[in-house]
Design a protein around this motif. Structure first.
Motif, short mmCIF file in Angstrom:
data_model
loop_
_atom_site.label_atom_id
_atom_site.label_comp_id
_atom_site.label_asym_id
_atom_site.label_seq_id
_atom_site.Cartn_x
_atom_site.Cartn_y
_atom_site.Cartn_z
N GLU A 189 -3.37 -2.39 -3.52
CA GLU A 189 -3.24 -2.37 -4.97
C GLU A 189 -3.96 -3.59 -5.57
OE1 GLU A 189 0.87 -2.00 -5.98
OE2 GLU A 189 1.14 -0.22 -4.71
N VAL A 221 -8.49 7.96 0.12
CA VAL A 221 -7.19 8.65 0.08
C VAL A 221 -7.29 9.86 -0.83
CG1 VAL A 221 -4.80 8.45 -0.72
CG2 VAL A 221 -5.80 6.63 0.65
N ASP A 222 -7.94 9.69 -1.97
CA ASP A 222 -8.13 10.81 -2.90
C ASP A 222 -8.98 11.91 -2.27
OD1 ASP A 222 -7.99 11.83 -5.82
OD2 ASP A 222 -10.13 11.88 -5.37
N ASN A 229 0.85 -1.19 0.00
CA ASN A 229 0.00 0.00 0.00
C ASN A 229 0.88 1.24 0.00
OD1 ASN A 229 0.93 -0.34 2.60
ND2 ASN A 229 -0.97 0.30 3.59
N ARG A 230 1.74 1.29 -1.01
CA ARG A 230 2.71 2.39 -1.09
C ARG A 230 2.03 3.75 -1.20
NH1 ARG A 230 5.24 -1.88 -3.84
NH2 ARG A 230 4.06 -1.44 -5.74
N GLN A 231 0.81 3.77 -1.78
CA GLN A 231 0.09 5.03 -1.94
C GLN A 231 -0.93 5.25 -0.81
OE1 GLN A 231 1.12 7.03 -4.35
NE2 GLN A 231 2.54 5.44 -5.02
N GLY A 232 -0.97 4.33 0.14
CA GLY A 232 -1.94 4.47 1.23
C GLY A 232 -3.17 3.61 1.05
N TYR A 233 -3.24 2.84 -0.04
CA TYR A 233 -4.37 1.96 -0.27
C TYR A 233 -3.84 0.66 -0.91
CZ TYR A 233 -3.77 4.22 -4.82
OH TYR A 233 -3.24 4.72 -5.97
N ARG A 273 -8.80 3.72 -2.08
CA ARG A 273 -8.23 4.72 -3.00
C ARG A 273 -9.12 5.94 -3.10
NH1 ARG A 273 -6.11 3.87 -9.26
NH2 ARG A 273 -5.24 5.98 -9.46
N ALA A 296 -5.74 10.19 -6.68
CA ALA A 296 -4.55 9.93 -5.86
C ALA A 296 -4.13 8.47 -5.96
CB ALA A 296 -4.85 10.30 -4.41
N LYS A 354 -6.93 14.14 0.05
CA LYS A 354 -6.05 15.07 -0.65
C LYS A 354 -6.83 16.13 -1.43
CE LYS A 354 -2.33 11.67 -1.08
NZ LYS A 354 -1.45 10.90 -1.99
N ASP A 370 -9.47 9.11 -14.20
CA ASP A 370 -8.25 9.86 -14.53
C ASP A 370 -8.41 10.60 -15.85
OD1 ASP A 370 -6.83 9.29 -12.26
OD2 ASP A 370 -5.74 7.59 -13.12
#
Length: 208
Positions: free
Chosen positions: A12, A91-92, A6-10, A88, A208, A95, A196
């Motif tokens: 994969e 997390v988005d 979960n390198r981005q906080g969520y 995800r 994010a 931000k 996206d």
């Protein structure tokens, strides 16, 4: 280190799907070993500790048992995949609340009056509705239709996630049999890819 990064906080989805495939292969191998053991007359020790449900069972019993094991693995994987999608989006949200654009404003409205960000609903005037309003107002043509359709494919998965996470004690309207890990992985991946594209079209930052 956890298997699901979960390198981005969520979580994969691809890592979850890889884990599912690895576990499914192990279930298939285990099934084959048991069936081979039965075919040889069930002499000697079984290939691994015999589940109590299979003691004295027939070949059909073994097949049914491992079919059920495989289905439970699918449902567990679906749960992980949908929670990755929710993670995800949240997390988005965290931000994007700091931004100054139409989508951020809609999310800020959804956040108002709630003590914590995690209380912002996904549905019911929450994250999905904010994104849908943004797409309807700032994206046109086929991309708008595709993005709204992708959202429509993901929203029922949230209901399935609730059903799985809270003990399956009611009848869900979502077909658990139709939602395979591959189908859910594809739906989630397509959903974020289109979000996206919508963000890029409107000149705001990607998810994010």
């Amino acid at each position: 280190m956890l298997f699901f990064p979960n390198r981005q906080g969520y979580l994969e989805p691809e890592a979850i799907f890889d884990w599912y495939q690895m576990c499914a292969a192990a279930v298939d191998s285990h099934r084959a070993a048991f069936l081979s053991w039965l075919s040889s007359g069930a002499t000697g020790a079984p290939p691994s500790p015999l589940p109590s449900a299979l003691i004295g069972g027939t070949r059909d019993d073994v097949v049914e048992h491992f079919d059920q094991v495989a289905k439970e693995l699918e449902l567990s994987s679906v749960l992980w995949l949908v929670t990755a999608c929710e993670g995800r989006l949240r997390v988005d949200l965290r931000k994007r609340l700091k931004d100054q654009d139409f989508l951020a404003t809609r999310l800020q409205i959804a956040r108002n009056g709630r003590a914590q960000e995690f209380l912002v609903p996904l549905e019911d005037e929450g994250i999905f509705d904010a994104w849908k309003a943004f797409i309807r107002g700032h994206v046109t043509g086929p991309l708008q239709d595709q993005a709204v359709s992708a959202m429509g494919s993901v929203k029922p998965l949230i209901d399935l996630r609730h059903w799985l996470a809270h003990g399956r004690y009611w009848q869900t309207k979502v077909s658990a049999n139709a939602q395979t890990p591959a189908a859910v992985r594809n739906a989630v991946t397509q959903f974020f890819r289109l979000l996206d594209q919508c963000a890029a079209t409107a000149g705001i930052r990607a998810v994010a």
